[in-house]
Every structure is written in C-alpha cells, then in structure tokens.
Design an enzyme around this catalytic site. Sequence first.
Site, mmCIF file in Angstrom:
data_model
loop_
_atom_site.group_PDB
_atom_site.id
_atom_site.type_symbol
_atom_site.label_atom_id
_atom_site.label_comp_id
_atom_site.label_asym_id
_atom_site.label_seq_id
_atom_site.Cartn_x
_atom_site.Cartn_y
_atom_site.Cartn_z
ATOM 1 N N VAL A 1 4.578 -8.356 -29.284
ATOM 2 C CA VAL A 1 4.139 -8.797 -27.799
ATOM 3 C C VAL A 1 3.718 -7.491 -27.086
ATOM 4 C CG1 VAL A 1 5.906 -10.472 -27.728
ATOM 5 C CG2 VAL A 1 6.534 -8.267 -26.686
ATOM 6 N N TYR B 1 14.096 4.233 -23.211
ATOM 7 C CA TYR B 1 14.537 2.818 -23.176
ATOM 8 C C TYR B 1 14.993 2.801 -21.654
ATOM 9 C CZ TYR B 1 17.840 -1.149 -23.574
ATOM 10 O OH TYR B 1 18.376 -2.461 -23.608
#
Length: 311
Positions: free
Chosen positions: A58, A146
């Site tokens: 994605v 992250y």
Amino acid sequence: MARVVVTGGAGFLGSHLCETLLDRGDEVLAVDNLVTGDVGNIEHLFARPGFTFVDHDVSTFIWVPGPVDVVLHFASPASPVDYLEMPIQTLKVGSLGTHNSLGLAKAKGARFMLASTSEVYGDPQVHPQPETYWGHVNPVGPRGVYDEAKRFAEAMTMAYHRYHGLDVRLLRIFNTYGPRMRAQDGRVVSNFLVQALQGKPLTIYGDGSQSRSFCYVDDEVRGILALLDGDVVGPVNIGNPDEFTVRELAELVLEVTGSESEVVHEPLPVDDPGQRQPDITLARTALGWQPRVALREGLERTAAWFRRTLG
Ligand code: NAD
Ligand code: UDP
C-alpha cells in the site's frame, strides 16, 4: 452492510478485524503485502462470501474497483523487532501508505480510520496518557521510524479531514495481544508465552521495572468498531488501563503456563518507554467502551492458542 477495505488485513489485528466485520455482514477486501502478516491468519475466511484478499504494497498506488464505504488503514510493521529491521518500509507505509489509503477513501467518499499507536506518546512524561498529551518522542532514535511515521500519519489524516472534509477516525492502540501473534514476532507477550511453553528462559529486557498495559484482542476489536461506528473523530485511546511491570508479566506467564523456565536479563532497547498506561476516559464516556478481559484470562486464552499452533 458496508464494503470495507482493510490494509494490513493479513496481520494479527487486521485478520481479527476482517473476521468480525464479515460476522456482522460487511464485505471485506484485505490488502496486504505479507511482510509481517501471514495468509494463515485469513485462509479460513477465503471460503466466506464477501471476502477478498489482494497481495499489494500500500506504499504504492492503491486501486479498488467499485464502491468502498470504509477504509481501515492497519498496514505497518508493529513489533519493535520488525520495524527496527524494516525502518524504511515502516516510514514509507506510515507516510506514503497512509497518503494512498487516504486518497482511496477520498476518491470513494469512504470513512477512513487510521490505526495509530501509544508510541506517539514516546517515552511519556505524563502518566497515564490522555489523548491531549503531545508526547515525548526521539525523532532520530531507532524507534523514531515507527513513532514519527505514525505521528505523520495522524497529521496527514487530520489534514484530509480539515482540508478535504474526509470523514475520519483516529485510533490510538495500546499493547494488544492474543491468538495469531507470530511466535517470532518479538513482542513481549508472544516472546514470554512461547519461551515458557518451550521451557526456554524468559528474556526480560533491562531490570523489568518498565510498565505496559495489555489489551486482549477481542476487547481491542470491540473498541475499534465502537470508534468506527460512532461519531467521534478522535484521537481516542483504545487499550486496557491495567498496568503491569514486565517483571510482573513474566511471573504471570510462568503461573498461567505452569512453566519452570528461568528468567534471564538482556539489555534494554534504546528509547524503550519506561511506563505506559492509557487514560481511557474518552473511550468510556464518548463510546461507552471499556475492556472486559483481565490479563490472566487473556494470557490463558493466548497460551492455549500457542499450545495448539506450536504443536
Ligand atoms: P502485524 O505486523 O501483525 O500486522 C501488520 C500487517 O500490515 C501485516 O500483515 C503486514 O504484512 C502488513 N503490512 C505492512 N506493511 C505493508 C505494506 N506496505 N503494504 C501492505 N501491507 C503491509 O501487526 P499488528 O499488531 O496486527 O498491527 C496492526 C496495526 O495496528 C499496525 O498499523 C500497528 O502499528 C497498529 N498497532 C498495533 C498495536 C498492537 O499492540 N498490536 C499497538 C499499536 C498500534
Ligand atoms: N520486552 C522484554 N522481553 C522481551 C520482549 C520485550 O522484556 O522478550 C520488553 C520491552 O523492552 C518493553 C516491553 O517488554 O519494555 C514491551 O515490549 P514490546 O516489544 O511488546 O512492545 P512495546 O510496548 O515496547 O512496543
């Protein structure tokens, strides 16, 4: 009945979400490139009407033919071990992947939900953490790949909401565990359970005084759907506020599994948060949600699952 795209649908949380959505009559398209997911998590869904799986990254353009009512963006490595091994992919899926998923939602006029994280609070200096806390993140440390990707993803989601009027939901997930975590995932609950069941030493990083608050997956999924179906944009913390030190978790795992494994200490990872506990006042009052499964019970269920899958 809605047509729902779930990015990261073959992962731990994504696969539980896909299953629950199908159970309630929704049509589900799981999009996943399997970097940390597993087709084994969803193969029992292949035969169900309304379920489709697409193997796709994605972080590249996403196209889905036909109408879409909801986009749930859950794709991202989530275990510290995974995102430290895949720093660039993690930054890309949090930034480009979120942009593409938002673009899909905008093109289809769909509701969009971002799976964000307690890591946006970094190593928190406010305890417990309410949604109003802006966090304490080291952008250049190893975990920054992250934490900052998710913080960017939140900012991008709010920009689409404010600028394009997109209907969005911002979800902040706190340490969630349960069946379908990978045995080698590297997160503390799966590590300790697998180590205990295999009679290997439990690896406590540091002195084990750092805390986490662990939410059982069924509770988490119920909270996610309450946020999705409600009218609160968020961010909303969805997690279990019962807080445990890592040492307490190790003791509980040994008790629940009846294991005689010893406990060993290994170095604490860089920037490992010292404490974490969600303030869930908003979820309680605005969504009428709170967790039901205590850690002991959740560990028993997860241990039973690992016993079966590890043979
Ligand atoms: P997971 O690793 O089991 O699932 C993530 C899924 O995303 C995997 O199936 C992986 O293959 C897929 N993925 C990763 N990059 C992709 C890409 N570029 N294109 C397509 N698919 C991709 O982890 P999880 O615990 O199920 O986490 C799911 C989501 O929830 C993540 O966004 C994570 O950041 C968030 N989250 C989870 C927790 C938790 O405790 N489980 C806590 C906070 C946030
Ligand atoms: N941890 C540990 N032993 C392990 C794995 C993790 O002591 O084998 C610790 C880790 O240092 C952290 C806590 O457990 O303090 C939770 O780690 P996890 O990777 O599950 O998630 P985090 O909340 O850090 O993202």
